[in-house]
Design a protein around this motif. Structure first.
Motif, mmCIF file in Angstrom:
data_model
loop_
_atom_site.group_PDB
_atom_site.id
_atom_site.type_symbol
_atom_site.label_atom_id
_atom_site.label_comp_id
_atom_site.label_asym_id
_atom_site.label_seq_id
_atom_site.Cartn_x
_atom_site.Cartn_y
_atom_site.Cartn_z
ATOM 1 N N GLU A 199 39.058 38.153 43.191
ATOM 2 C CA GLU A 199 38.927 38.763 41.872
ATOM 3 C C GLU A 199 40.248 39.367 41.394
ATOM 4 O OE1 GLU A 199 35.789 41.588 41.822
ATOM 5 O OE2 GLU A 199 34.175 40.090 41.957
ATOM 6 N N LYS A 203 42.164 39.006 37.649
ATOM 7 C CA LYS A 203 42.395 40.231 36.875
ATOM 8 C C LYS A 203 43.865 40.376 36.491
ATOM 9 C CE LYS A 203 38.552 42.988 38.711
ATOM 10 N NZ LYS A 203 38.178 44.170 39.543
ATOM 11 N N LEU A 213 36.315 40.479 34.060
ATOM 12 C CA LEU A 213 35.233 40.914 34.954
ATOM 13 C C LEU A 213 34.679 42.294 34.596
ATOM 14 C CD1 LEU A 213 36.655 39.647 38.376
ATOM 15 C CD2 LEU A 213 35.130 38.461 36.789
ATOM 16 N N ILE A 266 35.608 35.650 43.120
ATOM 17 C CA ILE A 266 34.880 35.414 41.870
ATOM 18 C C ILE A 266 33.534 34.736 42.155
ATOM 19 C CG2 ILE A 266 36.886 35.402 40.355
ATOM 20 C CD1 ILE A 266 36.979 32.377 40.542
#
Length: 346
Positions: A199, A203, A213, A266
């Motif tokens: 993630e 980002k 997210l 993810i």
């Protein structure tokens, strides 16, 4: 055509070990995992993690997996990439000098660039063979190519294609191959399975730092804050392929595979669909892997072998892997058009 008018074309794929043995896989993993764009943590922490923990264990485990898919001609990823190179040479003869390289392992990017320089060319197009942009694959490949050009061939005029997920040529080629194989198998649902990423990496591509997210539908549309987002580009790819295949929203799912333990990756996860869909009455699943243009360990072993086994263990009857683009003629034609005409958004 004089060599001064012929352009160079450098195709970059991710890479592969030289062979399916622990030492060879270990060498490959060290080069791959020590890349700061792959494991984005301080160098000394990364060195200890890779050399003392990950490689000693994963080199043995991964070697067994590579052994399952290895061919008489070598790694499937390398075999398909070199076949694509050869077909493009014929297709683009007189227009481009084509050479393929691997970001990690061989043939190296430096060797490929030196071979193009020796041809007396002036312009080169570099295309990483990853449809969706990511820091770990695309940016790493571009950075490496730029470094090599700067010290080997600084006077070269170089054009970089950063992604082609939204190219109609790529989408049409993928849907054409997928449609052909869907007609040959029985299926209840289709899963578009993309390679996963931590993630934190997606980002990093959000310039606002307030979109990625932060809400469930952050990847529904491509906008200024997620135009470089791998997850958003993956969803856009799946939606466009579904349209071309005539799939309704209830007939397909999107998942992300190949995650590692530790940091959050993810979602949703492809392997969870293998476990959950049979409970929902899905007995036959077709899996398409649109982030891979060439079949490799992640498609052949992770999906076709391990994924099928997990799907069947949980009540499914058959999981069918749809082959990647590989060196199919429709892909050769599509890629030649992308190279000549397509310009991604800046």
């Amino acid at each position: 055509m004089p060599s001064s008018q012929i352009q160079g074309l450098l195709l970059i794929n991710l890479g592969t070990p030289e062979g399916p043995t622990p030492p060879q896989v270990g060498t490959y993993l060290k080069e791959f995992l020590m890349d700061p764009l792959v494991i984005d943590i301080p160098h000394w922490v990364r060195w200890a993690l890779v050399n003392l923990l990950i490689v000693p264990k994963r080199s043995r485990d991964s070697a067994k997996l590579y052994g399952k898919v290895w061919t008489d001609n070598g790694s499937p990823l390398l075999v398909h990439t070199l076949a694509l190179e050869e077909k493009l040479k014929v297709k683009l003869q007189g227009q481009y000098e084509v050479v393929a390289a691997m970001r990690y392992g061989n043939p190296s990017i430096e060797k490929a660039i030196r071979s193009l320089k020796e041809k007396g060319l002036k312009e080169v197009t570099v295309i990483p063979l990853y449809p969706q942009y990511s820091l770990a694959a695309t940016e790493s490949s571009l950075v490496k190519a730029q470094e090599v050009f700067s010290h080997v061939w600084p006077e070269a005029q170089v054009k970089y294609l950063r992604w082609f997920y939204d190219s109609s040529e790529y989408l049409n080629a993928t849907s054409e191959i997928t449609k052909k194989y869907l007609k040959q198998c029985s299926w209840d649902k289709v899963l578009f399975s993309f390679h996963g990423l931590p993630e934190r990496q997606v980002k990093k591509t959000d310039p606002s730092k307030s979109h990625c997210l932060k809400k469930e539908n952050c990847c529904d549309r491509i906008g200024e804050n997620n135009r470089l987002c791998y997850r958003a580009q993956s969803y856009a790819t799946a939606h466009e392929l579904a349209k071309r295949l005539g799939l309704s929203s209830s007939q397909y799912f999107v998942g992300f595979q190949s995650r590692l333990k530790g940091a959050p990756w993810i979602r949703p996860f492809s392997d969870e669909f293998y476990r959950e869909l049979p409970k929902q009455g899905v007995k036959k699943l077709a899996v398409v892997c649109p982030s891979f243009v060439a079949d490799c360990l992640e498609t052949l072993e992770e999906v076709r072998m391990r994924g099928r086994e997990e799907f069947q263990e949980n009540g499914g009857e058959e999981l069918t892997l749809i082959p990647s683009l590989n060196s199919e003629d429709v892909w050769v034609e599509a890629l030649s058009e992308i190279i000549k005409n397509y310009q991604p958004s800046k």
